[in-house]
Motif scaffolding. Structure first.
Motif, mmCIF file in Angstrom:
data_model
loop_
_atom_site.group_PDB
_atom_site.id
_atom_site.type_symbol
_atom_site.label_atom_id
_atom_site.label_comp_id
_atom_site.label_asym_id
_atom_site.label_seq_id
_atom_site.Cartn_x
_atom_site.Cartn_y
_atom_site.Cartn_z
ATOM 1 N N ALA A 1 0.825 -1.212 0.000
ATOM 2 C CA ALA A 1 0.000 0.000 0.000
ATOM 3 C C ALA A 1 0.857 1.258 0.000
ATOM 4 O O ALA A 1 1.770 1.407 0.822
ATOM 5 C CB ALA A 1 -0.936 0.004 1.214
ATOM 6 N N GLY A 2 0.561 2.162 -0.931
ATOM 7 C CA GLY A 2 1.254 3.433 -1.024
ATOM 8 C C GLY A 2 2.552 3.398 -1.792
ATOM 9 O O GLY A 2 3.126 4.450 -2.106
ATOM 10 N N ALA A 3 3.049 2.216 -2.114
ATOM 11 C CA ALA A 3 4.344 2.089 -2.792
ATOM 12 C C ALA A 3 4.165 2.035 -4.304
ATOM 13 O O ALA A 3 3.090 1.721 -4.810
ATOM 14 C CB ALA A 3 5.071 0.843 -2.306
ATOM 15 N N GLY A 4 5.246 2.345 -5.002
ATOM 16 C CA GLY A 4 5.264 2.257 -6.450
ATOM 17 C C GLY A 4 6.290 1.240 -6.917
ATOM 18 O O GLY A 4 7.004 0.626 -6.112
ATOM 19 N N ALA A 5 6.363 1.096 -8.226
ATOM 20 C CA ALA A 5 7.292 0.126 -8.804
ATOM 21 C C ALA A 5 8.740 0.436 -8.442
ATOM 22 O O ALA A 5 9.564 -0.468 -8.323
ATOM 23 C CB ALA A 5 7.120 0.117 -10.325
ATOM 24 N N SER A 6 9.058 1.717 -8.225
ATOM 25 C CA SER A 6 10.447 2.097 -7.966
ATOM 26 C C SER A 6 10.998 1.505 -6.670
ATOM 27 O O SER A 6 12.215 1.410 -6.510
ATOM 28 C CB SER A 6 10.587 3.621 -7.935
ATOM 29 O OG SER A 6 9.878 4.169 -6.839
ATOM 30 N N PHE A 7 10.110 1.116 -5.751
ATOM 31 C CA PHE A 7 10.600 0.484 -4.523
ATOM 32 C C PHE A 7 11.466 -0.725 -4.846
ATOM 33 O O PHE A 7 12.438 -1.011 -4.139
ATOM 34 C CB PHE A 7 9.425 0.052 -3.630
ATOM 35 C CG PHE A 7 9.860 -0.691 -2.390
ATOM 36 C CD1 PHE A 7 10.249 -0.005 -1.247
ATOM 37 C CD2 PHE A 7 9.919 -2.084 -2.382
ATOM 38 C CE1 PHE A 7 10.676 -0.697 -0.114
ATOM 39 C CE2 PHE A 7 10.343 -2.782 -1.253
ATOM 40 C CZ PHE A 7 10.728 -2.087 -0.113
ATOM 41 N N PHE A 8 11.123 -1.439 -5.923
ATOM 42 C CA PHE A 8 11.824 -2.680 -6.256
ATOM 43 C C PHE A 8 12.990 -2.477 -7.229
ATOM 44 O O PHE A 8 13.685 -3.446 -7.529
ATOM 45 C CB PHE A 8 10.835 -3.691 -6.842
ATOM 46 C CG PHE A 8 9.782 -4.133 -5.870
ATOM 47 C CD1 PHE A 8 10.091 -5.016 -4.849
ATOM 48 C CD2 PHE A 8 8.483 -3.649 -5.954
ATOM 49 C CE1 PHE A 8 9.121 -5.421 -3.934
ATOM 50 C CE2 PHE A 8 7.504 -4.054 -5.059
ATOM 51 C CZ PHE A 8 7.825 -4.933 -4.045
ATOM 52 N N HIS A 9 13.190 -1.259 -7.705
ATOM 53 C CA HIS A 9 14.291 -1.050 -8.652
ATOM 54 C C HIS A 9 15.652 -1.424 -8.045
ATOM 55 O O HIS A 9 16.475 -2.043 -8.732
ATOM 56 C CB HIS A 9 14.287 0.393 -9.150
ATOM 57 C CG HIS A 9 13.138 0.703 -10.066
ATOM 58 N ND1 HIS A 9 12.855 1.977 -10.520
ATOM 59 C CD2 HIS A 9 12.196 -0.108 -10.619
ATOM 60 C CE1 HIS A 9 11.779 1.940 -11.297
ATOM 61 N NE2 HIS A 9 11.372 0.698 -11.379
#
Length: 239
Positions: A17-25
């Motif tokens: 929740a609240g996160a985007g794809a960039s968290f996993f980059h």
């Protein structure tokens, strides 16, 4: 390419929740040579900031699966990883991908009770400040961006929509998946206890495993390598 010219297995990462794809980059460097990290991009954040965020998990999965298949490529062996909201969204995606020529090898769920467990502790519908305080209490974590008024204005509607769809989630089917499931929990998670995390054993007809990593509900913020090492170990065990 990996050994024998075979493309690496895709690791499809579904945000919390609240996160985007960039968290996993940043995971891409850690996963290099093991998986091709493919983060799911949801509306309302980052490159899709102008789009209306989803408020229903099943709808989000159904409307995202075409783009996901295109990103993965048909026939690509895939492991799904999802944390909290991402866990139930990943579970819905496993059901959909099984009929889309994407061979799913494993589902790894994190920080989540089983899919049929209703969320008793809720933040949906609270005034903004109370909502944020409740979410911070749940997660044991506060994103520093929420302390900046401009960023808060962008993030808050997405976080509210994500919490609503998580807290109101009802699985699309009672059918269990056939792929192995690994459930991970932060050892000091105050939101999801060990028995709740083990409820995922009822969601598969395949193998089930459970593991803990030191930390609270948001342990994965600082524990990417441990998560990836655990997924690798689980995958090796299933070969």
């Amino acid at each position: 390419m990996t050994e024998y010219g075979r493309e690496p297995t895709a690791l499809l990462c579904v945000p919390f929740a609240g996160a985007g794809a960039s968290f996993f980059h940043p995971w891409r460097a850690t996963a290099a040579g093991r998986w091709r990290v493919v983060p799911v991009e949801l509306p309302g954040r980052e490159r899709r900031i102008l789009e209306t965020p989803y408020r229903n998990v099943v709808e989000a999965a159904k409307n995202s699966v075409d783009d996901i298949v295109a990103d993965l490529g048909e026939g690509t062996p895939t492991v799904l990883f999802g944390h909290s909201l991402g866990a139930v969204l990943a579970y819905e995606l496993v059901h959909l991908l099984s009929s889309r020529e994407v061979p799913v090898e494993r589902l790894v769920v994190s920080g989540s009770p089983g899919p049929w467990t209703q969320r008793e502790r809720r933040a949906t519908g609270l005034p903004d400040d109370e909502f944020l305080a409740r979410v911070e209490e749940f997660a044991g974590f506060r994103h520093e961006a929420l302390d900046h008024p401009e960023m808060r204005e962008l993030i808050l509607p997405v976080l509210q929509a994500d919490c609503e769809m998580h807290e109101n989630y009802v699985p699309s089917t009672d059918d269990r998946v056939s792929v192995p499931i690994c459930s991970i929990r932060g050892s000091s998670d105050g939101l999801v206890d060990a028995e709740q995390a083990r409820q995922w054993r009822h969601a598969t007809t395949g193998a089930f495993s459970y593991a803990e990593i030191p930390g609270d509900h948001m342990y994965l913020v600082d524990r990417a390598r441990e998560v990836l090492d655990l997924i690798e170990a689980e995958s090796a065990r299933g070969r």
